[in-house]
Scaffold this active site. Structure first.
Site, PDB file in Angstrom:
ATOM      1  N   HIS A 104       4.000   1.374   2.281  1.00  0.00           N
ATOM      2  CA  HIS A 104       5.190   0.692   1.737  1.00  0.00           C
ATOM      3  C   HIS A 104       5.846   1.543   0.651  1.00  0.00           C
ATOM      4  CE1 HIS A 104       2.673  -2.936   2.974  1.00  0.00           C
ATOM      5  NE2 HIS A 104       3.774  -3.107   3.656  1.00  0.00           N
ATOM      6  N   GLY A 129       8.999   1.145   8.871  1.00  0.00           N
ATOM      7  CA  GLY A 129       7.962   2.106   9.250  1.00  0.00           C
ATOM      8  C   GLY A 129       7.870   2.288  10.751  1.00  0.00           C
ATOM      9  N   HIS A 176       0.856  -1.193   0.000  1.00  0.00           N
ATOM     10  CA  HIS A 176       0.000   0.000   0.000  1.00  0.00           C
ATOM     11  C   HIS A 176       0.889   1.239   0.000  1.00  0.00           C
ATOM     12  CE1 HIS A 176       1.062   0.047   4.218  1.00  0.00           C
ATOM     13  NE2 HIS A 176       0.482  -1.126   4.421  1.00  0.00           N
ATOM     14  N   ASP A 177       0.266   2.423   0.133  1.00  0.00           N
ATOM     15  CA  ASP A 177       1.045   3.660   0.022  1.00  0.00           C
ATOM     16  C   ASP A 177       2.068   3.825   1.145  1.00  0.00           C
ATOM     17  OD1 ASP A 177      -0.142   4.303  -2.313  1.00  0.00           O
ATOM     18  OD2 ASP A 177      -1.520   5.803  -1.489  1.00  0.00           O
ATOM     19  N   LYS A 213       5.163   2.774  12.090  1.00  0.00           N
ATOM     20  CA  LYS A 213       3.899   2.144  12.486  1.00  0.00           C
ATOM     21  C   LYS A 213       4.168   0.953  13.396  1.00  0.00           C
ATOM     22  CE  LYS A 213       1.388  -0.866  10.838  1.00  0.00           C
ATOM     23  NZ  LYS A 213       0.852  -1.803   9.870  1.00  0.00           N
ATOM     24  N   VAL A 250       2.138   6.385   7.490  1.00  0.00           N
ATOM     25  CA  VAL A 250       1.283   6.941   6.439  1.00  0.00           C
ATOM     26  C   VAL A 250      -0.161   6.538   6.754  1.00  0.00           C
ATOM     27  CG1 VAL A 250       0.816   6.953   3.952  1.00  0.00           C
ATOM     28  CG2 VAL A 250       3.180   6.744   4.780  1.00  0.00           C
ATOM     29  N   SER A 262      -1.694  -3.730   5.768  1.00  0.00           N
ATOM     30  CA  SER A 262      -2.206  -4.816   4.925  1.00  0.00           C
ATOM     31  C   SER A 262      -3.418  -5.478   5.571  1.00  0.00           C
ATOM     32  CB  SER A 262      -1.120  -5.871   4.718  1.00  0.00           C
ATOM     33  OG  SER A 262       0.015  -5.256   4.176  1.00  0.00           O
TER      34      SER A 262
HETATM   35  N1  LIG Z   1       1.123   2.941   7.212  1.00  0.00           N
HETATM   36  C1  LIG Z   1       2.441   2.760   7.162  1.00  0.00           C
HETATM   37  N2  LIG Z   1       3.286   3.813   7.155  1.00  0.00           N
HETATM   38  C2  LIG Z   1       4.634   3.632   7.133  1.00  0.00           C
HETATM   39  N3  LIG Z   1       5.214   2.423   7.113  1.00  0.00           N
HETATM   40  C3  LIG Z   1       4.433   1.345   7.125  1.00  0.00           C
HETATM   41  C4  LIG Z   1       3.003   1.446   7.154  1.00  0.00           C
HETATM   42  N4  LIG Z   1       2.488   0.196   7.159  1.00  0.00           N
HETATM   43  C5  LIG Z   1       3.530  -0.642   7.147  1.00  0.00           C
HETATM   44  N5  LIG Z   1       4.697   0.034   7.120  1.00  0.00           N
HETATM   45  C6  LIG Z   1       6.040  -0.535   7.161  1.00  0.00           C
HETATM   46  O1  LIG Z   1       6.234  -1.350   6.030  1.00  0.00           O
HETATM   47  C7  LIG Z   1       7.120  -2.409   6.362  1.00  0.00           C
HETATM   48  C8  LIG Z   1       6.504  -3.700   5.964  1.00  0.00           C
HETATM   49  O2  LIG Z   1       5.343  -3.900   6.755  1.00  0.00           O
HETATM   50  P1  LIG Z   1       4.268  -5.022   6.463  1.00  0.00           P
HETATM   51  O3  LIG Z   1       4.554  -5.662   5.164  1.00  0.00           O
HETATM   52  O4  LIG Z   1       4.066  -5.855   7.668  1.00  0.00           O
HETATM   53  O5  LIG Z   1       2.968  -4.154   6.209  1.00  0.00           O
HETATM   54  P2  LIG Z   1       1.809  -3.768   7.137  1.00  0.00           P
HETATM   55  O6  LIG Z   1       0.857  -2.963   6.363  1.00  0.00           O
HETATM   56  O7  LIG Z   1       2.405  -3.267   8.417  1.00  0.00           O
HETATM   57  O8  LIG Z   1       1.083  -5.095   7.376  1.00  0.00           O
HETATM   58  P3  LIG Z   1       0.482  -5.615   8.710  1.00  0.00           P
HETATM   59  O9  LIG Z   1       0.400  -4.484   9.677  1.00  0.00           O
HETATM   60  O10 LIG Z   1      -0.831  -6.139   8.323  1.00  0.00           O
HETATM   61  O11 LIG Z   1       1.516  -6.653   9.076  1.00  0.00           O
HETATM   62  C9  LIG Z   1       7.381  -2.308   7.867  1.00  0.00           C
HETATM   63  O12 LIG Z   1       8.600  -1.626   8.075  1.00  0.00           O
HETATM   64  C10 LIG Z   1       6.207  -1.485   8.332  1.00  0.00           C
HETATM   65  O13 LIG Z   1       6.474  -0.770   9.520  1.00  0.00           O
HETATM   66  N1  BAL Z   2       3.926  -5.337  10.310  1.00  0.00           N
HETATM   67  C1  BAL Z   2       4.532  -6.161  11.338  1.00  0.00           C
HETATM   68  C2  BAL Z   2       4.557  -7.577  10.973  1.00  0.00           C
HETATM   69  C3  BAL Z   2       3.513  -8.412  11.611  1.00  0.00           C
HETATM   70  O1  BAL Z   2       2.475  -7.905  12.037  1.00  0.00           O
HETATM   71  O2  BAL Z   2       3.707  -9.619  11.705  1.00  0.00           O
END
Ligand SMILES: Nc1ncnc2c1ncn2[C@@H]1O[C@H](COP(=O)(O)OP(=O)(O)OP(=O)(O)O)[C@@H](O)[C@H]1O
Ligand code: BAL
Ligand SMILES: CC(C)(CO)[C@@H](O)C(=O)[O-]
Length: 284
Positions: free
Chosen positions: A37, A149, A34-35, A151, A178, A188
């Site tokens: 990433h 991130g 997503h945006d 996050k 973001v 995700s």
């Molecule tokens: N909204 C966001 N803003 C900035 N960085 C992000 C964001 N979402 C994820 N990331 C970063 O992207 C990288 C990959 O994260 P990941 O593939 O687990 O995605 P995610 O959207 O965090 O998925 P989930 O939270 O469902 O695991 C990590 O470093 C994560 O912190």
């Molecule tokens: N985005 C952090 C990876 C996890 O939830 O497993």
């Protein structure tokens, strides 16, 4: 853009780029991009000659089998997005390629102090899985920089500590969260929300903002603030999982010396667990 599935082929490309003196950036992900990433990718692009994105749903960091099974996998769309973004190489290995001897036989990387607290207490073994796979990716890619991130605040701190403790010559870049227009942090797992749940989800950052505003006004009764936040989350349709207000530099409880706090929130909305965090200066 190259799409590579095995460590052997990855090493061959890396060796070539290294010989050419290229600066390499790594963006580790679990895909379904997503945006958020894409912001990591853009930052990597701005700081290096070569951008490598890994896409690997790492079984070692999932404490719940249903979460692993439900995790969205969209490799083809992800690769199309990354091609348009000017990424040089996607590393999308199978679990067999990363853990050839199986998970039970895998050597682990364990980061003390940070692994078992907060998010680590809610998800036993999670951070050991994260540290192990990120260490393995660092060894395979040997990047100059790697982007993560904010996050996943505790994850970012854990990786910084692992890099310091293990002497990796890699600069770790943290990217601010973001958000969607309504304030929900992009994730995700948001794709698992029903339409109604997606409508309710921005209440989480809103309730977090209310806690931040009270801390900004000088309120320091963190237990009371968290109890109020729990009640607000329940009223909004969430099941709170773990809420904390901690020192942003140590993740330990606030002390009179703390200069920055971080509010960390995890809550269930139906079958989906959402996380978010917010940092605030403690000047008041
Ligand atoms: N909204 C966001 N803003 C900035 N960085 C992000 C964001 N979402 C994820 N990331 C970063 O992207 C990288 C990959 O994260 P990941 O593939 O687990 O995605 P995610 O959207 O965090 O998925 P989930 O939270 O469902 O695991 C990590 O470093 C994560 O912190
Ligand atoms: N985005 C952090 C990876 C996890 O939830 O497993
Ligand atoms: C860093 C990471 C890619 C390791 O699997 C994962 O924890 C994530 O997506 O944040």
């Amino acid at each position: 853009m190259l799409i590579i599935e095995t460590p052997l082929l990855l090493r061959r490309e890396i060796r070539r780029w290294r010989q050419e003196g290229k600066r390499i950036a790594l963006v580790p992900t679990m895909g379904n991009l997503h945006d958020g990433h894409m912001t990591l990718v853009d930052e990597a692009r701005a700081r290096a000659d070569i951008v490598i994105v890994s896409i690997f749903v790492n079984p070692l960091q999932f404490d719940r089998q249903d979460d692993l099974v439900r995790y969205p996998r969209t490799l083809q769309e992800d690769c199309e997005k990354l091609t348009r973004r000017g990424v040089d190489l996607v590393f999308a290995p199978s679990a067999q390629a990363i853990y050839p001897a199986g998970l039970a036989q895998q050597t682990f990387v364990e980061v003390p102090q940070l692994s078992d607290i907060l998010e680590g207490a809610s998800r036993p073994g999670h951070f050991r899985g994260v540290a192990t796979v990120v260490s393995k990716l660092f060894n395979l890619v040997q990047p100059d920089i790697a982007c993560f991130g904010e996050k996943d605040y505790q994850q970012l701190m854990l990786i910084r500590k692992m890099v310091d403790d293990m002497g990796y010559d890699i600069s770790i870049v943290g990217i601010p969260t973001v958000r969607a227009g309504d304030g929900l942090a992009l994730s995700s797992r948001n794709g698992n929300l029903s339409e109604e749940e997606r409508r309710l989800a921005p209440q989480l950052p809103k309730i977090m903002n209310d806690v931040a505003a009270k801390l900004n006004q000088g309120e320091r009764q963190t237990d009371t603030l968290l109890e109020q936040a729990q009640a607000s989350l329940r009223a909004a349709g969430f099941e709170p999982d773990a809420l904390f207000i901690r020192d942003a530099a140590t993740l330990q409880p606030l002390t009179t010396d703390s200069t920055r706090a971080v509010i960390l929130m995890a809550a269930w909305l139906g079958k989906t667990r959402l996380i978010d965090n917010q940092q605030i200066g403690l000047t008041a």
